[in-house]
Design a protein around this motif. Structure first.
Motif, PDB file in Angstrom:
ATOM      1  N   LEU A   1       0.782  -1.229   0.000  1.00  7.39           N
ATOM      2  CA  LEU A   1       0.000   0.000   0.000  1.00  7.39           C
ATOM      3  C   LEU A   1       0.816   1.282   0.000  1.00  7.39           C
ATOM      4  O   LEU A   1       0.248   2.361  -0.101  1.00  7.39           O
ATOM      5  N   THR A   2       2.131   1.200   0.100  1.00 11.85           N
ATOM      6  CA  THR A   2       2.943   2.417   0.171  1.00 11.85           C
ATOM      7  C   THR A   2       3.899   2.510  -1.019  1.00 11.85           C
ATOM      8  O   THR A   2       4.125   1.553  -1.743  1.00 11.85           O
ATOM      9  N   ASP A   3       4.461   3.694  -1.185  1.00 13.95           N
ATOM     10  CA  ASP A   3       5.469   3.991  -2.214  1.00 13.95           C
ATOM     11  C   ASP A   3       4.970   3.746  -3.633  1.00 13.95           C
ATOM     12  O   ASP A   3       5.661   3.164  -4.460  1.00 13.95           O
ATOM     13  N   TRP A   4       3.760   4.201  -3.945  1.00 14.40           N
ATOM     14  CA  TRP A   4       3.241   4.070  -5.303  1.00 14.40           C
ATOM     15  C   TRP A   4       3.788   5.221  -6.128  1.00 14.40           C
ATOM     16  O   TRP A   4       3.542   6.382  -5.844  1.00 14.40           O
ATOM     17  N   ASN A   5       4.549   4.904  -7.151  1.00 16.30           N
ATOM     18  CA  ASN A   5       5.097   5.910  -8.048  1.00 16.30           C
ATOM     19  C   ASN A   5       4.511   5.701  -9.446  1.00 16.30           C
ATOM     20  O   ASN A   5       3.684   4.831  -9.673  1.00 16.30           O
ATOM     21  N   PHE A   6       4.955   6.512 -10.387  1.00 13.31           N
ATOM     22  CA  PHE A   6       4.397   6.463 -11.742  1.00 13.31           C
ATOM     23  C   PHE A   6       4.602   5.100 -12.392  1.00 13.31           C
ATOM     24  O   PHE A   6       3.673   4.550 -12.999  1.00 13.31           O
ATOM     25  N   MET A   7       5.788   4.535 -12.290  1.00 13.80           N
ATOM     26  CA  MET A   7       6.066   3.252 -12.944  1.00 13.80           C
ATOM     27  C   MET A   7       5.244   2.126 -12.335  1.00 13.80           C
ATOM     28  O   MET A   7       4.802   1.228 -13.045  1.00 13.80           O
ATOM     29  N   ARG A   8       5.033   2.177 -11.050  1.00 11.98           N
ATOM     30  CA  ARG A   8       4.250   1.127 -10.393  1.00 11.98           C
ATOM     31  C   ARG A   8       2.784   1.193 -10.834  1.00 11.98           C
ATOM     32  O   ARG A   8       2.163   0.166 -11.118  1.00 11.98           O
ATOM     33  N   ILE A   9       2.241   2.387 -10.938  1.00 17.21           N
ATOM     34  CA  ILE A   9       0.870   2.558 -11.411  1.00 17.21           C
ATOM     35  C   ILE A   9       0.762   2.165 -12.878  1.00 17.21           C
ATOM     36  O   ILE A   9      -0.208   1.535 -13.295  1.00 17.21           O
ATOM     37  N   LEU A  10       1.767   2.505 -13.663  1.00 21.13           N
ATOM     38  CA  LEU A  10       1.782   2.136 -15.077  1.00 21.13           C
ATOM     39  C   LEU A  10       1.802   0.622 -15.255  1.00 21.13           C
ATOM     40  O   LEU A  10       1.076   0.078 -16.089  1.00 21.13           O
ATOM     41  N   ARG A  11       2.621  -0.078 -14.465  1.00 25.29           N
ATOM     42  CA  ARG A  11       2.660  -1.542 -14.531  1.00 25.29           C
ATOM     43  C   ARG A  11       1.310  -2.157 -14.172  1.00 25.29           C
ATOM     44  O   ARG A  11       0.856  -3.106 -14.813  1.00 25.29           O
ATOM     45  N   LEU A  12       0.671  -1.608 -13.141  1.00 26.02           N
ATOM     46  CA  LEU A  12      -0.638  -2.133 -12.736  1.00 26.02           C
ATOM     47  C   LEU A  12      -1.678  -1.896 -13.824  1.00 26.02           C
ATOM     48  O   LEU A  12      -2.437  -2.804 -14.168  1.00 26.02           O
ATOM     49  N   GLY A  13      -1.701  -0.694 -14.372  1.00 29.97           N
ATOM     50  CA  GLY A  13      -2.655  -0.386 -15.435  1.00 29.97           C
ATOM     51  C   GLY A  13      -2.426  -1.241 -16.669  1.00 29.97           C
ATOM     52  O   GLY A  13      -3.379  -1.766 -17.267  1.00 29.97           O
ATOM     53  N   LEU A  14      -1.171  -1.408 -17.050  1.00 31.23           N
ATOM     54  CA  LEU A  14      -0.846  -2.234 -18.200  1.00 31.23           C
ATOM     55  C   LEU A  14      -1.206  -3.694 -17.946  1.00 31.23           C
ATOM     56  O   LEU A  14      -1.733  -4.374 -18.825  1.00 31.23           O
ATOM     57  N   GLY A  15      -0.957  -4.164 -16.738  1.00 29.67           N
ATOM     58  CA  GLY A  15      -1.294  -5.535 -16.386  1.00 29.67           C
ATOM     59  C   GLY A  15      -2.787  -5.794 -16.430  1.00 29.67           C
ATOM     60  O   GLY A  15      -3.240  -6.814 -16.948  1.00 29.67           O
ATOM     61  N   ILE A  16      -3.564  -4.851 -15.913  1.00 35.03           N
ATOM     62  CA  ILE A  16      -5.022  -5.005 -15.942  1.00 35.03           C
ATOM     63  C   ILE A  16      -5.535  -4.954 -17.376  1.00 35.03           C
ATOM     64  O   ILE A  16      -6.385  -5.755 -17.778  1.00 35.03           O
ATOM     65  N   TYR A  17      -5.008  -4.029 -18.175  1.00 33.41           N
ATOM     66  CA  TYR A  17      -5.428  -3.924 -19.574  1.00 33.41           C
ATOM     67  C   TYR A  17      -5.117  -5.212 -20.342  1.00 33.41           C
ATOM     68  O   TYR A  17      -5.962  -5.729 -21.073  1.00 33.41           O
ATOM     69  N   ILE A  18      -3.912  -5.735 -20.166  1.00 37.69           N
ATOM     70  CA  ILE A  18      -3.538  -6.973 -20.860  1.00 37.69           C
ATOM     71  C   ILE A  18      -4.370  -8.144 -20.349  1.00 37.69           C
ATOM     72  O   ILE A  18      -4.746  -9.030 -21.120  1.00 37.69           O
ATOM     73  N   ALA A  19      -4.710  -8.145 -19.057  1.00 32.08           N
ATOM     74  CA  ALA A  19      -5.535  -9.223 -18.504  1.00 32.08           C
ATOM     75  C   ALA A  19      -6.930  -9.212 -19.121  1.00 32.08           C
ATOM     76  O   ALA A  19      -7.473 -10.270 -19.468  1.00 32.08           O
ATOM     77  N   VAL A  20      -7.508  -8.035 -19.286  1.00 33.54           N
ATOM     78  CA  VAL A  20      -8.832  -7.939 -19.909  1.00 33.54           C
ATOM     79  C   VAL A  20      -8.765  -8.423 -21.356  1.00 33.54           C
ATOM     80  O   VAL A  20      -9.625  -9.183 -21.820  1.00 33.54           O
ATOM     81  N   GLN A  21      -7.715  -8.011 -22.063  1.00 32.45           N
ATOM     82  CA  GLN A  21      -7.551  -8.447 -23.450  1.00 32.45           C
ATOM     83  C   GLN A  21      -7.330  -9.957 -23.534  1.00 32.45           C
ATOM     84  O   GLN A  21      -7.787 -10.617 -24.463  1.00 32.45           O
TER      85      GLN A  21
END
Length: 80
Positions: free
Chosen positions: A7-27
């Motif tokens: 839950l801590t130290d969320w930076n741009f790259m970490r959010i980008l990885r999560l967003g990309l992972g969710i997008y690829i999972a949906v696809q």
């Protein structure tokens, strides 16, 4: 790994990885692609555990530099 790390130290790259992972999972679900699902799991794992390809800050440049080094005078020799 504890909940605090997740839950801590969320930076741009970490959010980008999560967003990309969710997008690829949906696809992956829509196209029924196992390989895409593996890539999605990899990116989501990296985001949740805050790791990268090199491990936790494995490729990071050290931010602290010690100033204990002394500057030595350089002697020059003239060549003719």
């Amino acid at each position: 790994m504890n909940k605090k790390t997740w839950l801590t130290d969320w930076n741009f790259m970490r959010i980008l990885r999560l967003g990309l992972g969710i997008y690829i999972a949906v696809q992956a679900v829509e196209t029924q692609s196992i390989l895409s699902g593996i890539f999605a799991a990899f990116f989501i794992f990296q985001a949740v555990t805050n790791t990268g390809c090199c491990g936790s800050n494995g490729c990071a440049i050290p931010t602290k530099k010690s100033n204990t080094d002394t500057v030595e005078e350089v002697e020059y020799e003239e060549i003719k």
